[in-house]
Design a protein around this motif. Structure first.
Motif, mmCIF file in Angstrom:
data_model
loop_
_atom_site.group_PDB
_atom_site.id
_atom_site.type_symbol
_atom_site.label_atom_id
_atom_site.label_comp_id
_atom_site.label_asym_id
_atom_site.label_seq_id
_atom_site.Cartn_x
_atom_site.Cartn_y
_atom_site.Cartn_z
ATOM 1 N N ARG A 1 38.408 45.372 55.047
ATOM 2 C CA ARG A 1 39.340 45.270 53.928
ATOM 3 C C ARG A 1 39.100 46.387 52.905
ATOM 4 O O ARG A 1 39.380 46.232 51.718
ATOM 5 N N ASP A 2 38.585 47.496 53.408
ATOM 6 C CA ASP A 2 38.223 48.612 52.532
ATOM 7 C C ASP A 2 39.314 49.671 52.431
ATOM 8 O O ASP A 2 39.082 50.770 51.937
ATOM 9 N N SER B 1 43.757 50.617 46.992
ATOM 10 C CA SER B 1 43.975 51.049 48.383
ATOM 11 C C SER B 1 45.431 50.856 48.785
ATOM 12 O O SER B 1 46.026 51.706 49.457
ATOM 13 N N THR C 1 42.259 43.440 50.548
ATOM 14 C CA THR C 1 42.288 44.885 50.325
ATOM 15 C C THR C 1 42.615 45.150 48.850
ATOM 16 O O THR C 1 43.484 44.494 48.275
ATOM 17 N N SER C 2 41.948 46.089 48.245
ATOM 18 C CA SER C 2 42.117 46.346 46.817
ATOM 19 C C SER C 2 43.506 46.874 46.495
ATOM 20 O O SER C 2 44.163 47.510 47.325
ATOM 21 N N ALA C 3 43.931 46.623 45.261
ATOM 22 C CA ALA C 3 45.225 47.125 44.797
ATOM 23 C C ALA C 3 45.264 48.653 44.825
ATOM 24 O O ALA C 3 46.303 49.253 45.116
#
Length: 324
Positions: A86-87, A265, A261-263
């Motif tokens: 999830r990177d 990304s 997953t980060s916003a």
């Protein structure tokens, strides 16, 4: 002996340097990116993914690989996505069915729509209703006359049960007053083979998969369920023109990331998609494949999935169809 000692020190230093560089690349996110595709190599989804990967590689300045995980109409890929990093290094190219009709026909699809974080709409595409060797129909009214006169043989195939294509066929049957029997196939190529061989009287598929066979006369596209005629086959009418106002549908592909997953990304991928999907060579190639590029915001993709689900929900409920 002194030479061997110097050589050993050099090898150890080289190994240490390589390990340091590798660790640095991993921490800075310079390794390969992946686009997961739930369909085999060579299909339309795979073709789009590879076209995108080639251009995104230049945009990200990193390798972009296509990871094919075919099966179950894309559900295997969706289930796999939940366990992938999830990177920001992994995304999935998915057709509309995964976020619209699948959750309505599967009680346990193996994933939740919430597991898929919207990034961008990629492309929309048309569907097509066609007939093969069995009916001899050269127009949709001719097919309707044949179906009404040959009700036991009146059937239609689709590439996957529970897909929008399946339910378009049920809508068509209801509107023409014929109980068209659905014959599911595992993908578009087997359906086309059956149509050409006269083993199924009609088929509903993506225009992409039907177009070449229509042009060479192996199958005949009789109508499209779009709101307007498709410019690639301007002589083929829409169902609305033929009097069937309810038979209106188009498909779409979207790009999604795993939940968590980060916003940042998601925004990076979205920005890259907006740049890539307006490139002239990308638009030209997608157009040749009968896809219309449609970059969007994550919110627009989420809304489109929600709106399409609302359209299909009453159709599916009325059909009584369920996959489990």
């Amino acid at each position: 002996m002194r030479f061997h000692s110097r050589l050993l020190r050099a090898l150890l230093l080289s190994a240490l340097t390589w390990a340091t560089v590798t660790a640095s690349h991993a921490q800075s996110g310079e390794g390969p990116l992946r686009i997961v595709v739930g369909f085999p190599a060579g299909g339309s989804a795979d073709t789009i993914a590879r076209l995108l990967a080639d251009k995104l590689r230049l945009d990200f300045q990193r390798p972009v690989l296509v990871d094919n995980r075919p099966g179950a109409g894309g559900r295997i890929a969706a289930m796999a996505l939940k366990g992938l990093p999830r990177d920001g290094s992994v995304v999935m190219l998915a057709p509309d069915a995964l976020v619209t009709t699948n959750p309505l026909v599967f009680r346990k699809p193996g994933y939740e729509v919430a597991d898929l974080v919207p990034i961008s709409l990629v492309a929309e595409f048309a569907f097509a209703f066609a007939t093969g060797a069995e009916t001899g129909a050269k127009s949709f009214p001719e097919y309707v006359a044949w179906a009404r006169a040959n009700r036991p043989r009146a059937d239609f195939g689709s590439p996957a049960p529970g897909s929008p294509l399946h339910f378009i066929g049920l809508m068509v049957g209801k509107d023409i007053g014929v109980d068209l029997v659905h014959v599911p196939f595992q993908g578009g190529p087997p359906l086309l083979t059956a149509m050409i061989g006269g083993h199924v009287s009609a088929g509903i598929n993506t225009l992409t998969d039907m177009l070449e066979m229509h042009r060479n006369g192996r199958v005949r596209i009789l109508a499209v369920p779009g709101s307007t005629r498709d410019p690639r086959i301007p002589d083929v009418p829409t169902f609305s023109e033929l009097g069937f106002k309810q038979v209106v549908a188009r498909g779409f592909f979207g790009l999604y990331a795993p939940a968590g997953t980060s916003a940042a990304s998601v925004e990076r991928w979205n920005a890259a998609m907006r740049r890539v999907l307006v490139l002239p060579e990308v638009r030209q190639r997608l157009g040749e494949l009968a896809f219309d590029p449609k970059p969007s915001s994550p919110e627009e993709l989420a809304k489109k999935a929600k709106d399409e689900t609302a359209i299909w929900a009453p159709v599916i409920k009325a059909s009584g169809f369920s996959m489990d």
